[in-house]
Design an enzyme around this catalytic site. Structure first.
Site, PDB file in Angstrom:
ATOM      1  N   ARG A 151      17.129  15.711   8.035  1.00 21.48           N
ATOM      2  CA  ARG A 151      18.587  15.276   8.058  1.00 21.48           C
ATOM      3  C   ARG A 151      18.929  15.206   6.327  1.00 21.48           C
ATOM      4  NH1 ARG A 151      17.657   9.623  10.406  1.00 21.48           N
ATOM      5  NH2 ARG A 151      19.565   9.116  10.308  1.00 21.48           N
ATOM      6  N   ARG A 167      14.493   4.476  15.640  1.00 20.67           N
ATOM      7  CA  ARG A 167      15.327   5.784  16.068  1.00 20.67           C
ATOM      8  C   ARG A 167      14.417   6.805  15.906  1.00 20.67           C
ATOM      9  NH1 ARG A 167      20.896   5.921  13.147  1.00 20.67           N
ATOM     10  NH2 ARG A 167      20.459   8.090  12.985  1.00 20.67           N
ATOM     11  N   ARG A 206      13.292   1.473   8.973  1.00 21.06           N
ATOM     12  CA  ARG A 206      14.389   0.967   9.743  1.00 21.06           C
ATOM     13  C   ARG A 206      13.918   0.584  11.298  1.00 21.06           C
ATOM     14  NH1 ARG A 206      20.238   3.687   9.773  1.00 21.06           N
ATOM     15  NH2 ARG A 206      18.965   5.409  10.696  1.00 21.06           N
ATOM     16  N   ARG A 244      31.629  14.863   8.635  1.00 21.49           N
ATOM     17  CA  ARG A 244      30.412  15.631   7.922  1.00 21.49           C
ATOM     18  C   ARG A 244      30.303  16.790   7.881  1.00 21.49           C
ATOM     19  NH1 ARG A 244      26.918  11.127  10.775  1.00 21.49           N
ATOM     20  NH2 ARG A 244      24.837  11.160   9.947  1.00 21.49           N
ATOM     21  N   LYS A 254      25.517   3.044   5.204  1.00 24.14           N
ATOM     22  CA  LYS A 254      26.898   3.187   5.873  1.00 24.14           C
ATOM     23  C   LYS A 254      27.132   1.975   6.996  1.00 24.14           C
ATOM     24  CE  LYS A 254      26.513   7.792   6.912  1.00 24.14           C
ATOM     25  NZ  LYS A 254      25.264   8.213   6.394  1.00 24.14           N
TER      26      LYS A 254
HETATM   27  P1  AMP Z   1      24.056   8.640  12.246  1.00 23.46           P
HETATM   28  O1  AMP Z   1      23.984   7.281  13.072  1.00 23.46           O
HETATM   29  O2  AMP Z   1      25.470   8.623  11.484  1.00 23.46           O
HETATM   30  O3  AMP Z   1      22.969   8.927  11.262  1.00 23.46           O
HETATM   31  O4  AMP Z   1      23.949   9.819  13.147  1.00 23.46           O
HETATM   32  C1  AMP Z   1      22.996  10.343  14.022  1.00 23.46           C
HETATM   33  C2  AMP Z   1      22.951  11.749  14.499  1.00 23.46           C
HETATM   34  O5  AMP Z   1      24.172  11.913  14.932  1.00 23.46           O
HETATM   35  C3  AMP Z   1      23.212  12.567  13.225  1.00 23.46           C
HETATM   36  O6  AMP Z   1      21.870  13.096  12.717  1.00 23.46           O
HETATM   37  C4  AMP Z   1      23.841  13.839  13.983  1.00 23.46           C
HETATM   38  O7  AMP Z   1      22.828  14.538  14.769  1.00 23.46           O
HETATM   39  C5  AMP Z   1      24.752  13.153  15.111  1.00 23.46           C
HETATM   40  N1  AMP Z   1      26.240  12.784  14.336  1.00 23.46           N
HETATM   41  C6  AMP Z   1      26.590  11.676  13.999  1.00 23.46           C
HETATM   42  N2  AMP Z   1      28.114  11.794  13.683  1.00 23.46           N
HETATM   43  C7  AMP Z   1      28.241  13.010  13.534  1.00 23.46           C
HETATM   44  C8  AMP Z   1      29.362  13.911  12.849  1.00 23.46           C
HETATM   45  N3  AMP Z   1      30.135  13.406  12.389  1.00 23.46           N
HETATM   46  N4  AMP Z   1      29.148  15.183  13.040  1.00 23.46           N
HETATM   47  C9  AMP Z   1      27.939  15.908  13.383  1.00 23.46           C
HETATM   48  N5  AMP Z   1      27.023  15.084  13.928  1.00 23.46           N
HETATM   49  C10 AMP Z   1      27.130  13.812  13.954  1.00 23.46           C
END
Ligand code: AMP
Length: 214
Positions: free
Chosen positions: A172, A161, A128, A89, A14
């Site tokens: 996840r 990360r 990554r 999400r 994404k």
């Molecule tokens: P990402 O970088 O999009 O993979 O997000 C990293 C982490 O941030 C996720 O594993 C969640 O813990 C949190 N997170 C990001 N976006 C959301 C969302 N829309 N709703 C809930 N948690 C989020």
């Protein structure tokens, strides 16, 4: 205020696609994951609240997410065009997003589902690496930096990360299936879903998305 959404499992690409699409279209890229990581780094109350969830690979509660997105949209202008990455999400987030956009005279226009086989996802996430200074994204074998551990763009150090460790990655993916995958049906029923093959290269997936952008 119009929006498109990039939907897909963690590791579907994404963020990488969003960068290419933003450069080609000028859409405003909003990544809740990036916003949360910035809040954690800055030690804000939101960051302190979100950190424990993020480290475990769990979703941050809807009220926190809806607050930060609401604040972000409130800074926008009526004719802004957004691209959400990693948001919504949950069904609750999706419903609230519809309500917020409607109140601002806008709507979700298209939802791009980035489809990638699970083994590809696991390899992408575990390999990554990210620049600590500028946030540029690399991969040990797919997108290696010229010099190991050093960012090509700014010379900053690369790190993994904490939530890209193998154990957290599996959680996840499970969380995605349990809480986020229902959005596929939600947006398909509205006739907004566009499926993109994101299992090949970032260039091919970006080109496919751009070709199907209304
Ligand atoms: P990402 O970088 O999009 O993979 O997000 C990293 C982490 O941030 C996720 O594993 C969640 O813990 C949190 N997170 C990001 N976006 C959301 C969302 N829309 N709703 C809930 N948690 C989020």
């Amino acid at each position: 205020m119009q929006a498109i959404i990039l939907l897909g499992a963690p590791g579907a690409g994404k963020g990488t696609l969003a960068e290419g699409v933003r450069n080609a279209t000028g859409l405003i890229h909003v990544s809740t994951g990036d916003m949360l990581r910035a809040a954690v780094k800055a030690g804000t109350p939101t960051g302190r609240e979100a950190q424990a969830y993020m480290e475990k690979g769990e979703l941050v509660p809807d009220d926190v997410i809806l607050r930060i997105v609401g604040e972000r949209l409130a800074q926008g202008k009526p004719d802004d065009r957004y691209m959400f990455d990693g948001f919504p999400r949950t069904l609750e987030q999706a419903r609230q997003l519809d309500a917020t956009l409607a109140a601002l005279g806008g709507s979700v226009r298209q939802v791009f589902l980035l489809e990638v086989p699970v083994p590809v996802i696991v390899s992408r996430l575990s390999g990554r690496r990210i620049c600590k200074t500028c946030g540029a994204v690399y991969h040990l074998t797919n997108i290696p930096p010229k010099q190991a551990g050093v960012c090509d763009q700014c010379g900053g150090p690369l790190y993994q990360r904490p939530d890209d460790s193998e154990e957290t990655v599996l959680n996840r993916l499970e969380v995605y299936q349990r809480q986020t995958a229902s959005l596929i049906e939600f947006y398909a029923q509205k006739g907004l879903l566009v499926r993109i093959n994101a299992g090949t290269t970032p260039q091919a997936a970006t080109a496919e998305l751009l070709a199907r952008l209304a």
